[in-house]
Design a protein around this motif. Structure first.
Motif, PDB file in Angstrom:
ATOM      1  N   UNK A  94      -3.886   6.251   3.175  1.00 55.51           N
ATOM      2  CA  UNK A  94      -3.527   7.326   4.092  1.00 55.51           C
ATOM      3  C   UNK A  94      -2.124   7.039   4.637  1.00 55.51           C
ATOM      4  N   UNK A  95      -1.332   8.081   4.786  1.00 53.18           N
ATOM      5  CA  UNK A  95       0.040   7.948   5.266  1.00 53.18           C
ATOM      6  C   UNK A  95       0.309   8.978   6.339  1.00 53.18           C
ATOM      7  N   UNK A  96       1.065   8.553   7.346  1.00 53.77           N
ATOM      8  CA  UNK A  96       1.518   9.471   8.401  1.00 53.77           C
ATOM      9  C   UNK A  96       3.034   9.400   8.466  1.00 53.77           C
ATOM     10  N   UNK A  97       3.668  10.562   8.456  1.00 52.92           N
ATOM     11  CA  UNK A  97       5.128  10.606   8.410  1.00 52.92           C
ATOM     12  C   UNK A  97       5.640  11.650   9.384  1.00 52.92           C
ATOM     13  N   UNK A  98       6.749  11.302  10.036  1.00 53.34           N
ATOM     14  CA  UNK A  98       7.416  12.254  10.920  1.00 53.34           C
ATOM     15  C   UNK A  98       8.906  11.953  10.906  1.00 53.34           C
ATOM     16  N   UNK A  99       9.697  12.978  11.087  1.00 54.78           N
ATOM     17  CA  UNK A  99      11.147  12.802  11.227  1.00 54.78           C
ATOM     18  C   UNK A  99      11.694  14.003  12.008  1.00 54.78           C
ATOM     19  N   UNK A 100      12.919  13.908  12.540  1.00 53.61           N
ATOM     20  CA  UNK A 100      13.731  12.685  12.657  1.00 53.61           C
ATOM     21  C   UNK A 100      13.372  11.889  13.910  1.00 53.61           C
ATOM     22  N   UNK A 101      13.719  10.607  13.958  1.00 55.01           N
ATOM     23  CA  UNK A 101      14.126   9.788  12.819  1.00 55.01           C
ATOM     24  C   UNK A 101      12.912   9.542  11.934  1.00 55.01           C
ATOM     25  N   UNK A 102      13.109   9.136  10.693  1.00 54.26           N
ATOM     26  CA  UNK A 102      11.959   8.956   9.795  1.00 54.26           C
ATOM     27  C   UNK A 102      11.087   7.794  10.229  1.00 54.26           C
ATOM     28  N   UNK A 103       9.819   8.054  10.396  1.00 57.84           N
ATOM     29  CA  UNK A 103       8.819   7.057  10.757  1.00 57.84           C
ATOM     30  C   UNK A 103       7.654   7.216   9.807  1.00 57.84           C
ATOM     31  N   UNK A 104       7.212   6.102   9.272  1.00 50.29           N
ATOM     32  CA  UNK A 104       6.188   6.091   8.233  1.00 50.29           C
ATOM     33  C   UNK A 104       5.122   5.065   8.589  1.00 50.29           C
ATOM     34  N   UNK A 105       3.869   5.490   8.606  1.00 47.67           N
ATOM     35  CA  UNK A 105       2.770   4.558   8.844  1.00 47.67           C
ATOM     36  C   UNK A 105       1.797   4.615   7.680  1.00 47.67           C
ATOM     37  N   UNK A 106       1.236   3.436   7.344  1.00 50.23           N
ATOM     38  CA  UNK A 106       0.258   3.340   6.258  1.00 50.23           C
ATOM     39  C   UNK A 106      -1.040   2.739   6.763  1.00 50.23           C
ATOM     40  N   UNK A 107      -2.143   3.241   6.217  1.00 53.17           N
ATOM     41  CA  UNK A 107      -3.437   2.625   6.443  1.00 53.17           C
ATOM     42  C   UNK A 107      -3.669   1.538   5.407  1.00 53.17           C
ATOM     43  N   UNK A 108      -4.817   0.876   5.505  1.00 57.27           N
ATOM     44  CA  UNK A 108      -5.120  -0.250   4.619  1.00 57.27           C
ATOM     45  C   UNK A 108      -5.706   0.165   3.291  1.00 57.27           C
ATOM     46  N   UNK A 109      -6.125   1.373   3.156  1.00 55.76           N
ATOM     47  CA  UNK A 109      -6.618   1.831   1.873  1.00 55.76           C
ATOM     48  C   UNK A 109      -8.120   1.717   1.722  1.00 55.76           C
ATOM     49  N   UNK A 110      -8.639   2.550   0.855  1.00 58.13           N
ATOM     50  CA  UNK A 110     -10.063   2.524   0.531  1.00 58.13           C
ATOM     51  C   UNK A 110     -10.189   2.634  -0.983  1.00 58.13           C
ATOM     52  N   UNK A 111     -11.057   1.814  -1.555  1.00 56.58           N
ATOM     53  CA  UNK A 111     -11.179   1.721  -3.007  1.00 56.58           C
ATOM     54  C   UNK A 111     -12.146   2.768  -3.539  1.00 56.58           C
ATOM     55  N   UNK A 112     -11.679   3.488  -4.542  1.00 60.36           N
ATOM     56  CA  UNK A 112     -12.525   4.438  -5.265  1.00 60.36           C
ATOM     57  C   UNK A 112     -12.653   3.948  -6.703  1.00 60.36           C
ATOM     58  N   UNK A 113     -13.879   3.800  -7.148  1.00 57.57           N
ATOM     59  CA  UNK A 113     -14.141   3.374  -8.526  1.00 57.57           C
ATOM     60  C   UNK A 113     -14.967   4.448  -9.205  1.00 57.57           C
TER      61      UNK A 113
END
Length: 116
Positions: A94-113
């Motif tokens: 999952x990613x969250x993004x906003x600008x300006x100024x550019x700010x980017x946040x990431x989650x830790x992820x979830x595995x799909x098999x």
């Protein structure tokens, strides 16, 4: 800031899953939210994005199978995945993004098999 993704797991080919990502520490409704897929050995790639106005974007390869949505009252973004294929097996971030100024946040992820 935290982006907590959940909903991953193992599913048979042709099946469906719904991923959720709950955001905290940000004014969620202002952020562009996205889901990215990372297959082992490959770069992280965009799966779907949804703007603060709920406009959606999908790569051509994902159109029709994946649907992104958001609930600003719950600070949550969802990814509905259907007709899953073994090559969808990946960690989904999952990613969250906003600008300006550019700010980017990431989650830790979830595995799909996806098993064949």
């Amino acid at each position: 800031v935290q982006l907590q993704a959940s909903g991953g797991g193992t599913v048979q080919a042709g099946g469906s899953l719904r991923l959720s990502c709950v955001a905290s520490g940000i004014t969620f409704r202002f952020y562009l939210m996205g889901w990215y897929q990372q297959i082992p050995g490959k770069q992280r790639e965009l799966v779907a994005a949804i703007s603060s106005a709920s406009g959606t974007t999908y790569p051509d390869s994902m159109k029709g199978r994946f649907t992104i949505s958001r609930d600003n009252t719950k600070n949550t973004v969802y990814l509905e995945m259907s007709s899953l294929r073994p090559d969808d097996t990946a960690v989904y971030y999952c990613n969250a993004y906003i600008s300006p100024p550019p700010v980017n946040y990431w989650g830790k992820g979830t595995l799909v098999t996806v098993s064949s």
